[in-house]
Design an enzyme around this catalytic site. Sequence first.
Site, mmCIF file in Angstrom:
data_model
loop_
_atom_site.group_PDB
_atom_site.id
_atom_site.type_symbol
_atom_site.label_atom_id
_atom_site.label_comp_id
_atom_site.label_asym_id
_atom_site.label_seq_id
_atom_site.Cartn_x
_atom_site.Cartn_y
_atom_site.Cartn_z
ATOM 1 N N LYS A 6 -3.768 2.214 -9.712
ATOM 2 C CA LYS A 6 -2.576 1.365 -9.800
ATOM 3 C C LYS A 6 -2.878 0.055 -10.511
ATOM 4 O O LYS A 6 -1.990 -0.530 -11.154
ATOM 5 C CB LYS A 6 -1.990 1.133 -8.405
ATOM 6 C CG LYS A 6 -2.917 0.411 -7.414
ATOM 7 C CD LYS A 6 -2.749 -1.091 -7.435
ATOM 8 C CE LYS A 6 -3.752 -1.782 -6.528
ATOM 9 N NZ LYS A 6 -3.560 -3.258 -6.528
ATOM 10 N N SER B 162 0.416 -10.267 -8.727
ATOM 11 C CA SER B 162 -0.628 -9.298 -9.049
ATOM 12 C C SER B 162 -1.507 -9.824 -10.178
ATOM 13 O O SER B 162 -1.013 -10.160 -11.268
ATOM 14 C CB SER B 162 -0.003 -7.963 -9.467
ATOM 15 O OG SER B 162 -0.952 -7.147 -10.128
#
Length: 337
Positions: free
Chosen positions: A196, A259
């Site tokens: 991911k 992120s």
Amino acid sequence: MANQFAKFQHIGIVGGGAWGTALAAAAASAGREVSLWAREEEVAASIAADRENKRFLPGVPLDPAISASTDKAALAAADLVLLAAPAQHLRATARDFAEHLSPVAPVVVCAKGIELESGALMSEAVRGALGADRPLAILSGPTFAAEVARGQPSAIALAAEAPALGEAIASALGSATFRPYLSNDVAGAQIGGAAKNVMAIAAGIAIGRGLGENARAAIMTRGFAEMVRLARAKGAKLETLAGLSGLGDLVLTCTSLQSRNFSLGQALGEGQPLCDILAVRDSIAEGVASAPALVALGEKLDVDLPIAGAVTDVLHHGADIGDTITALMARPFRSEF
């Protein structure tokens, strides 16, 4: 029969970065005694003096139950150890701690990545450092460190081959705001967590280039298909990839500038050179090293990973982003599944 792992009370944390500190906060919130080892003197001193990790997790007050040290021997009394060092350094860090940890203390791998040098999953790297007999579990899922540390609601996958171990770790770490979900699919939990990050870089590039939300959705969906193919080749359960450590983490990481990997990709898409992006960061975007490791593992297992390959080309082979996107979109039409 009584659970041999039923009473974890003293949690050791290896790694004083944002994630290691957040896990220390979660364990303290669950009522455990916590000993955190940090490589940096300033981190240990900041936690001890100010109850705050000013370098890696500023603005988040930490529980007095958390002690911090740069002395590896401080973790000798821990009956459960969480390994939160960066993925590419996890094997060496675990090896450095081998003589300092209790020989019966289980370890929980909290790093997400694939070892670039060997292609090993994090569990394989840790077993290589600590021995095959050490009880081991994987903690992975959609969790930003700052939110976990502040006690905001989070759910995470906890994978252990031994159900009793998983249950005991969940009891030790779980609380009203930190909810572990159990699994025995150690490989699947790790494939999702590693892949991911690479897909988040790709999604960030798309947004940075102004390609729109359709492009982000396409990357996430086709990236998920790559995760599933690789997981299947490693013997993982497909339902694991549909859970917290796969789809859950993919969604979170591809949709937020919190992120590290998505924000790095967005900066790349906006035209910033990779070296300039990394030069001003004090944190690690694991997807940078995991991308070529993912591609190498895919080649070894004969798994097609076009998005991971494209990210690798941009990051490490000087490929032009526009040309790489054009090449991806020019691939032959095929069945979705």
